[in-house]
Motif scaffolding. Structure first.
Motif, PDB file in Angstrom:
ATOM      1  N   ALA A  55       0.834  -1.202   0.000  1.00  0.00           N
ATOM      2  CA  ALA A  55       0.000   0.000   0.000  1.00  0.00           C
ATOM      3  C   ALA A  55       0.871   1.256   0.000  1.00  0.00           C
ATOM      4  CB  ALA A  55      -0.936  -0.002   1.207  1.00  0.00           C
ATOM      5  N   VAL A  56       1.885   1.274   0.849  1.00  0.00           N
ATOM      6  CA  VAL A  56       2.804   2.419   0.887  1.00  0.00           C
ATOM      7  C   VAL A  56       3.519   2.550  -0.456  1.00  0.00           C
ATOM      8  CG1 VAL A  56       4.938   3.305   1.928  1.00  0.00           C
ATOM      9  CG2 VAL A  56       3.094   2.437   3.389  1.00  0.00           C
ATOM     10  N   ALA A  57       3.953   1.425  -1.019  1.00  0.00           N
ATOM     11  CA  ALA A  57       4.658   1.462  -2.302  1.00  0.00           C
ATOM     12  C   ALA A  57       3.769   2.006  -3.415  1.00  0.00           C
ATOM     13  CB  ALA A  57       5.171   0.072  -2.669  1.00  0.00           C
ATOM     14  N   ALA A  58       2.515   1.567  -3.466  1.00  0.00           N
ATOM     15  CA  ALA A  58       1.589   2.062  -4.493  1.00  0.00           C
ATOM     16  C   ALA A  58       1.367   3.562  -4.327  1.00  0.00           C
ATOM     17  CB  ALA A  58       0.263   1.305  -4.412  1.00  0.00           C
ATOM     18  N   PHE A  59       1.263   4.008  -3.082  1.00  0.00           N
ATOM     19  CA  PHE A  59       1.063   5.430  -2.794  1.00  0.00           C
ATOM     20  C   PHE A  59       2.286   6.244  -3.224  1.00  0.00           C
ATOM     21  CE2 PHE A  59       1.323   8.932   0.437  1.00  0.00           C
ATOM     22  CZ  PHE A  59       0.245   9.676  -0.022  1.00  0.00           C
ATOM     23  N   VAL A  60       3.466   5.810  -2.809  1.00  0.00           N
ATOM     24  CA  VAL A  60       4.691   6.563  -3.114  1.00  0.00           C
ATOM     25  C   VAL A  60       4.976   6.562  -4.618  1.00  0.00           C
ATOM     26  CG1 VAL A  60       7.200   6.640  -2.773  1.00  0.00           C
ATOM     27  CG2 VAL A  60       5.681   6.251  -0.821  1.00  0.00           C
ATOM     28  N   ALA A  61       4.821   5.416  -5.281  1.00  0.00           N
ATOM     29  CA  ALA A  61       5.027   5.371  -6.728  1.00  0.00           C
ATOM     30  C   ALA A  61       4.032   6.288  -7.437  1.00  0.00           C
ATOM     31  CB  ALA A  61       4.905   3.938  -7.237  1.00  0.00           C
ATOM     32  N   GLY A  62       2.807   6.330  -6.920  1.00  0.00           N
ATOM     33  CA  GLY A  62       1.809   7.237  -7.490  1.00  0.00           C
ATOM     34  C   GLY A  62       2.181   8.695  -7.302  1.00  0.00           C
ATOM     35  N   LEU A  63       2.741   9.038  -6.131  1.00  0.00           N
ATOM     36  CA  LEU A  63       3.175  10.413  -5.896  1.00  0.00           C
ATOM     37  C   LEU A  63       4.294  10.808  -6.852  1.00  0.00           C
ATOM     38  CD1 LEU A  63       3.266  10.633  -1.982  1.00  0.00           C
ATOM     39  CD2 LEU A  63       1.475  11.446  -3.526  1.00  0.00           C
ATOM     40  N   HIS A  64       5.162   9.841  -7.180  1.00  0.00           N
ATOM     41  CA  HIS A  64       6.245  10.102  -8.132  1.00  0.00           C
ATOM     42  C   HIS A  64       5.746  10.132  -9.575  1.00  0.00           C
ATOM     43  CE1 HIS A  64       9.776  10.230  -5.559  1.00  0.00           C
ATOM     44  NE2 HIS A  64       9.303   9.191  -4.885  1.00  0.00           N
ATOM     45  N   GLN A  65       4.480   9.808  -9.761  1.00  0.00           N
ATOM     46  CA  GLN A  65       3.831   9.813 -11.075  1.00  0.00           C
ATOM     47  C   GLN A  65       4.535   8.903 -12.069  1.00  0.00           C
ATOM     48  OE1 GLN A  65       2.171  13.579 -12.393  1.00  0.00           O
ATOM     49  NE2 GLN A  65       2.684  14.496 -10.420  1.00  0.00           N
ATOM     50  N   ARG A  76       0.194  -5.584  -7.056  1.00  0.00           N
ATOM     51  CA  ARG A  76       0.596  -6.418  -5.913  1.00  0.00           C
ATOM     52  C   ARG A  76      -0.394  -6.237  -4.757  1.00  0.00           C
ATOM     53  NH1 ARG A  76       5.855  -8.299  -5.057  1.00  0.00           N
ATOM     54  NH2 ARG A  76       5.624  -7.662  -2.870  1.00  0.00           N
ATOM     55  N   LEU A  77      -0.775  -4.979  -4.503  1.00  0.00           N
ATOM     56  CA  LEU A  77      -1.735  -4.714  -3.428  1.00  0.00           C
ATOM     57  C   LEU A  77      -3.083  -5.358  -3.743  1.00  0.00           C
ATOM     58  CD1 LEU A  77      -2.498  -3.259  -0.794  1.00  0.00           C
ATOM     59  CD2 LEU A  77      -3.038  -1.239  -2.181  1.00  0.00           C
ATOM     60  N   ALA A  78      -3.497  -5.294  -4.996  1.00  0.00           N
ATOM     61  CA  ALA A  78      -4.788  -5.886  -5.383  1.00  0.00           C
ATOM     62  C   ALA A  78      -4.802  -7.387  -5.153  1.00  0.00           C
ATOM     63  CB  ALA A  78      -5.086  -5.577  -6.848  1.00  0.00           C
ATOM     64  N   ASP A  79      -3.659  -8.040  -5.287  1.00  0.00           N
ATOM     65  CA  ASP A  79      -3.584  -9.477  -5.025  1.00  0.00           C
ATOM     66  C   ASP A  79      -3.795  -9.800  -3.552  1.00  0.00           C
ATOM     67  OD1 ASP A  79      -3.098 -10.031  -7.688  1.00  0.00           O
ATOM     68  OD2 ASP A  79      -0.915 -10.184  -7.440  1.00  0.00           O
ATOM     69  N   LEU A  80      -3.353  -8.891  -2.677  1.00  0.00           N
ATOM     70  CA  LEU A  80      -3.420  -9.136  -1.228  1.00  0.00           C
ATOM     71  C   LEU A  80      -4.652  -8.524  -0.566  1.00  0.00           C
ATOM     72  CD1 LEU A  80       0.325  -8.422  -0.270  1.00  0.00           C
ATOM     73  CD2 LEU A  80      -0.770 -10.653  -0.534  1.00  0.00           C
ATOM     74  N   ALA A  81      -5.023  -7.329  -1.001  1.00  0.00           N
ATOM     75  CA  ALA A  81      -6.129  -6.602  -0.350  1.00  0.00           C
ATOM     76  C   ALA A  81      -6.838  -5.730  -1.375  1.00  0.00           C
ATOM     77  CB  ALA A  81      -5.588  -5.753   0.799  1.00  0.00           C
ATOM     78  N   PRO A  82      -7.624  -6.344  -2.262  1.00  0.00           N
ATOM     79  CA  PRO A  82      -8.259  -5.565  -3.336  1.00  0.00           C
ATOM     80  C   PRO A  82      -9.152  -4.437  -2.828  1.00  0.00           C
ATOM     81  CG  PRO A  82      -9.153  -7.813  -3.232  1.00  0.00           C
ATOM     82  CD  PRO A  82      -7.964  -7.771  -2.326  1.00  0.00           C
ATOM     83  N   GLY A  83      -9.708  -4.598  -1.648  1.00  0.00           N
ATOM     84  CA  GLY A  83     -10.574  -3.557  -1.104  1.00  0.00           C
ATOM     85  C   GLY A  83      -9.856  -2.260  -0.780  1.00  0.00           C
TER      86      GLY A  83
END
Length: 197
Positions: A55-65, A76-83
């Motif tokens: 979740a942190v990785a998806a957030f940080v990568a998104g901030l870096h655009q 990866r997050l969707a595989d573990l916690a799609p919600g």
């Protein structure tokens, strides 16, 4: 199975000029992948769960655009916690700003101070207490690193982050910043055709 995440994100194929370029620094290549493995596939989760890491990785990568990296970690997050995916995506959209910025204390660098917005999670209920604190801290490290202080570490502790967890969180943010810059540089080299064997 992905054996080298940087190659994957940069679109590097075996035997290509960029592949040969990276082969010139085999230690750097190996250590970058080992860092990824240690952070995202640890032998034991410890204080930071795999869901929190992605979740942190998806957030940080998104901030870096970086769309490829954001998609990779969101997957990866969707595989573990799609919600969690919609909440993380919403926070990425809410947290994007121009940066870095921040205020230096009095001294020779004070003239370089640039005040910017202070990010706060928009839907704490969707993320939960720990991820809310983690996202706010990650945003600080990405956009306002000059303002990071002991008070920010105390805020993490108040929301369930122990010392080892804080170190892991900081390592995640630092690694993602490194990874996105390396990938961007490799892509640019590939586009310019400057990677030669």
């Amino acid at each position: 199975m992905i054996t080298d995440v940087i190659d994957h994100l940069a679109g590097i194929t075996p035997g290509s000029p960029l592949d040969r370029l990276r082969d010139r620094r085999p230690d750097a290549r190996e250590h970058a992948q080992r860092a990824f493995d240690a952070l995202f596939s640890p032998d034991e989760e410890g204080e930071v769960t795999l869901v929190e890491r992605d979740a942190v990785a998806a957030f940080v990568a998104g901030l870096h655009q970086d769309h490829a990296a954001a998609g990779f970690y969101t997957g990866r997050l969707a595989d573990l916690a799609p919600g969690l995916v919609p909440a993380v995506s919403a926070e990425v959209a809410a947290g994007r700003v121009k940066g870095p910025y921040g205020v230096y204390p009095d001294g020779p660098l004070a003239a370089e101070s640039e005040v910017g917005p202070r990010y706060r999670v928009h839907d704490p209920e969707a993320l939960g207490e720990r991820l809310t604190a983690a996202f706010e801290h990650a945003h600080l490290l990405v956009f306002r690193p000059r303002e990071a202080s002991g008070d920010d570490l105390d805020a993490l502790a108040e929301h369930g982050w122990g010392p080892t967890g804080v170190v892991t969180l900081s390592q995640l943010v630092a690694f993602l910043s490194f990874q996105t810059r390396v990938v961007a540089g490799l892509r640019l080299l590939g586009q310019k055709g400057t990677a030669t064997s």
